[in-house]
Write a protein that holds these residues in place. Structure first.
Motif, PDB file in Angstrom:
ATOM      1  N   ASP A 110       0.839  -1.202   0.000  1.00  0.00           N
ATOM      2  CA  ASP A 110       0.000   0.000   0.000  1.00  0.00           C
ATOM      3  C   ASP A 110       0.876   1.254   0.000  1.00  0.00           C
ATOM      4  N   GLU A 111       2.027   1.182   0.682  1.00  0.00           N
ATOM      5  CA  GLU A 111       2.942   2.327   0.725  1.00  0.00           C
ATOM      6  C   GLU A 111       3.447   2.656  -0.684  1.00  0.00           C
ATOM      7  N   GLN A 112       3.809   1.633  -1.446  1.00  0.00           N
ATOM      8  CA  GLN A 112       4.256   1.848  -2.822  1.00  0.00           C
ATOM      9  C   GLN A 112       3.107   2.345  -3.690  1.00  0.00           C
ATOM     10  N   THR A 113       1.910   1.852  -3.432  1.00  0.00           N
ATOM     11  CA  THR A 113       0.734   2.305  -4.170  1.00  0.00           C
ATOM     12  C   THR A 113       0.483   3.782  -3.883  1.00  0.00           C
ATOM     13  N   GLU A 153      -8.384  19.220 -12.536  1.00  0.00           N
ATOM     14  CA  GLU A 153      -8.841  19.351 -11.153  1.00  0.00           C
ATOM     15  C   GLU A 153      -9.841  18.242 -10.802  1.00  0.00           C
ATOM     16  N   GLN A 154     -10.726  17.940 -11.740  1.00  0.00           N
ATOM     17  CA  GLN A 154     -11.702  16.865 -11.506  1.00  0.00           C
ATOM     18  C   GLN A 154     -10.988  15.529 -11.332  1.00  0.00           C
ATOM     19  N   GLU A 155      -9.975  15.292 -12.141  1.00  0.00           N
ATOM     20  CA  GLU A 155      -9.202  14.052 -12.017  1.00  0.00           C
ATOM     21  C   GLU A 155      -8.461  14.011 -10.681  1.00  0.00           C
ATOM     22  N   LEU A 156      -7.905  15.150 -10.281  1.00  0.00           N
ATOM     23  CA  LEU A 156      -7.166  15.235  -9.020  1.00  0.00           C
ATOM     24  C   LEU A 156      -8.071  14.892  -7.836  1.00  0.00           C
ATOM     25  N   VAL A 157      -9.302  15.366  -7.851  1.00  0.00           N
ATOM     26  CA  VAL A 157     -10.257  15.071  -6.771  1.00  0.00           C
ATOM     27  C   VAL A 157     -10.452  13.560  -6.643  1.00  0.00           C
ATOM     28  N   ILE A 158     -10.567  12.874  -7.774  1.00  0.00           N
ATOM     29  CA  ILE A 158     -10.761  11.415  -7.756  1.00  0.00           C
ATOM     30  C   ILE A 158      -9.517  10.719  -7.202  1.00  0.00           C
ATOM     31  N   ILE A 159      -8.341  11.152  -7.643  1.00  0.00           N
ATOM     32  CA  ILE A 159      -7.092  10.542  -7.159  1.00  0.00           C
ATOM     33  C   ILE A 159      -6.954  10.736  -5.653  1.00  0.00           C
ATOM     34  N   GLU A 160      -7.279  11.931  -5.176  1.00  0.00           N
ATOM     35  CA  GLU A 160      -7.120  12.234  -3.751  1.00  0.00           C
ATOM     36  C   GLU A 160      -8.036  11.393  -2.860  1.00  0.00           C
ATOM     37  N   GLU A 161      -9.107  10.847  -3.427  1.00  0.00           N
ATOM     38  CA  GLU A 161      -9.990   9.967  -2.651  1.00  0.00           C
ATOM     39  C   GLU A 161      -9.245   8.721  -2.159  1.00  0.00           C
ATOM     40  N   TYR A 162      -8.220   8.313  -2.886  1.00  0.00           N
ATOM     41  CA  TYR A 162      -7.497   7.083  -2.566  1.00  0.00           C
ATOM     42  C   TYR A 162      -6.219   7.346  -1.769  1.00  0.00           C
ATOM     43  N   LEU A 163      -5.871   8.614  -1.599  1.00  0.00           N
ATOM     44  CA  LEU A 163      -4.679   8.961  -0.823  1.00  0.00           C
ATOM     45  C   LEU A 163      -5.041   9.070   0.656  1.00  0.00           C
ATOM     46  N   PRO A 164      -4.090   8.723   1.525  1.00  0.00           N
ATOM     47  CA  PRO A 164      -4.368   8.910   2.956  1.00  0.00           C
ATOM     48  C   PRO A 164      -4.522  10.410   3.252  1.00  0.00           C
ATOM     49  N   VAL A 205       2.738   5.858  -5.968  1.00  0.00           N
ATOM     50  CA  VAL A 205       2.227   5.966  -7.342  1.00  0.00           C
ATOM     51  C   VAL A 205       1.113   7.009  -7.415  1.00  0.00           C
ATOM     52  N   LEU A 206       0.203   6.967  -6.445  1.00  0.00           N
ATOM     53  CA  LEU A 206      -0.918   7.907  -6.425  1.00  0.00           C
ATOM     54  C   LEU A 206      -0.442   9.333  -6.180  1.00  0.00           C
ATOM     55  N   MET A 207       0.546   9.498  -5.301  1.00  0.00           N
ATOM     56  CA  MET A 207       1.071  10.840  -5.037  1.00  0.00           C
ATOM     57  C   MET A 207       1.742  11.424  -6.283  1.00  0.00           C
ATOM     58  N   LYS A 208       2.438  10.570  -7.008  1.00  0.00           N
ATOM     59  CA  LYS A 208       3.078  11.016  -8.243  1.00  0.00           C
ATOM     60  C   LYS A 208       2.016  11.446  -9.261  1.00  0.00           C
ATOM     61  N   ALA A 209       0.943  10.672  -9.369  1.00  0.00           N
ATOM     62  CA  ALA A 209      -0.149  11.020 -10.289  1.00  0.00           C
ATOM     63  C   ALA A 209      -0.805  12.331  -9.870  1.00  0.00           C
ATOM     64  N   ALA A 210      -0.991  12.525  -8.563  1.00  0.00           N
ATOM     65  CA  ALA A 210      -1.597  13.762  -8.062  1.00  0.00           C
ATOM     66  C   ALA A 210      -0.687  14.951  -8.341  1.00  0.00           C
ATOM     67  N   LYS A 211       0.607  14.763  -8.138  1.00  0.00           N
ATOM     68  CA  LYS A 211       1.566  15.852  -8.399  1.00  0.00           C
ATOM     69  C   LYS A 211       1.562  16.223  -9.876  1.00  0.00           C
ATOM     70  N   GLN A 212       1.482  15.224 -10.752  1.00  0.00           N
ATOM     71  CA  GLN A 212       1.419  15.503 -12.191  1.00  0.00           C
ATOM     72  C   GLN A 212       0.184  16.337 -12.519  1.00  0.00           C
ATOM     73  N   ARG A 213      -0.949  16.007 -11.895  1.00  0.00           N
ATOM     74  CA  ARG A 213      -2.174  16.770 -12.145  1.00  0.00           C
ATOM     75  C   ARG A 213      -2.019  18.207 -11.659  1.00  0.00           C
ATOM     76  N   LYS A 214      -1.423  18.381 -10.467  1.00  0.00           N
ATOM     77  CA  LYS A 214      -1.230  19.730  -9.922  1.00  0.00           C
ATOM     78  C   LYS A 214      -0.331  20.558 -10.835  1.00  0.00           C
ATOM     79  N   GLY A 217       4.298  10.140   2.282  1.00  0.00           N
ATOM     80  CA  GLY A 217       2.929   9.678   2.150  1.00  0.00           C
ATOM     81  C   GLY A 217       1.952  10.349   3.100  1.00  0.00           C
ATOM     82  N   LYS A 218       2.472  11.188   3.999  1.00  0.00           N
ATOM     83  CA  LYS A 218       1.613  11.855   4.975  1.00  0.00           C
ATOM     84  C   LYS A 218       1.522  13.356   4.724  1.00  0.00           C
TER      85      LYS A 218
END
Length: 152
Positions: free
Chosen positions: A50-53, A84-95, A56-65, A135-136
């Protein structure tokens, strides 16, 4: 349920609901997670943690930002809104990320531990901090808090 399993389950739900935006984003995330699993594979099957996942999600969120910033600078509000809409969806899965105040508290403790005294000691503080806050907290926010605390 792991983050990956959660994404796969939500992907199926999005397919059934014909939610094109969510479907596109979740497929993209699933592909990025699969890429990471393949790159981590050493002979056999490799499930990433999950930490590696989260990485991956943080990298995707950073790319969107970054894309949002570039699209706004290029006067392409339509594309920025889509990102921004995509970022909202990605952030749902981030801690849940730490607030600036929480980060500032951790930074002050780390500065005291390391004995850092000024901006020249930024590396001395950032290295251990990023390991602790990975990750935090958003890295750029941590960096700006460290700069402001070391400047005082």
């Amino acid at each position: 349920m792991s983050i990956k399993e959660n994404i796969e389950s939500d992907l199926k739900t999005a397919m059934k609901a014909k939610d094109e935006l969510r479907l596109r984003v979740l497929r993209s995330l699933k592909a990025k997670i699969l890429e990471k699993e393949i790159s981590e594979r050493k002979g056999g099957e490799a499930e990433i943690s999950d930490e590696q996942t989260v990485d991956v999600l943080m990298k995707a969120a950073k790319q969107r930002k970054d894309s949002i910033t570039q699209f706004r600078e290029g006067d392409r509000e339509d594309l920025a809104e889509n990102e921004e809409q995509e970022l909202v969806i990605i952030e749902e899965y981030l801690p849940k990320m730490m607030s600036e105040d929480e980060i500032r508290e951790v930074v002050r403790k780390k500065i005291a531990e390391t004995g850092a005294s000024g901006p020249q000691d930024m590396g001395k503080v950032m290295g251990p901090l990023m390991g602790q806050l990975k990750g935090k907290a958003d890295g750029s926010l941590v960096s700006s808090v460290v700069k402001s605390e070391l400047s005082n």
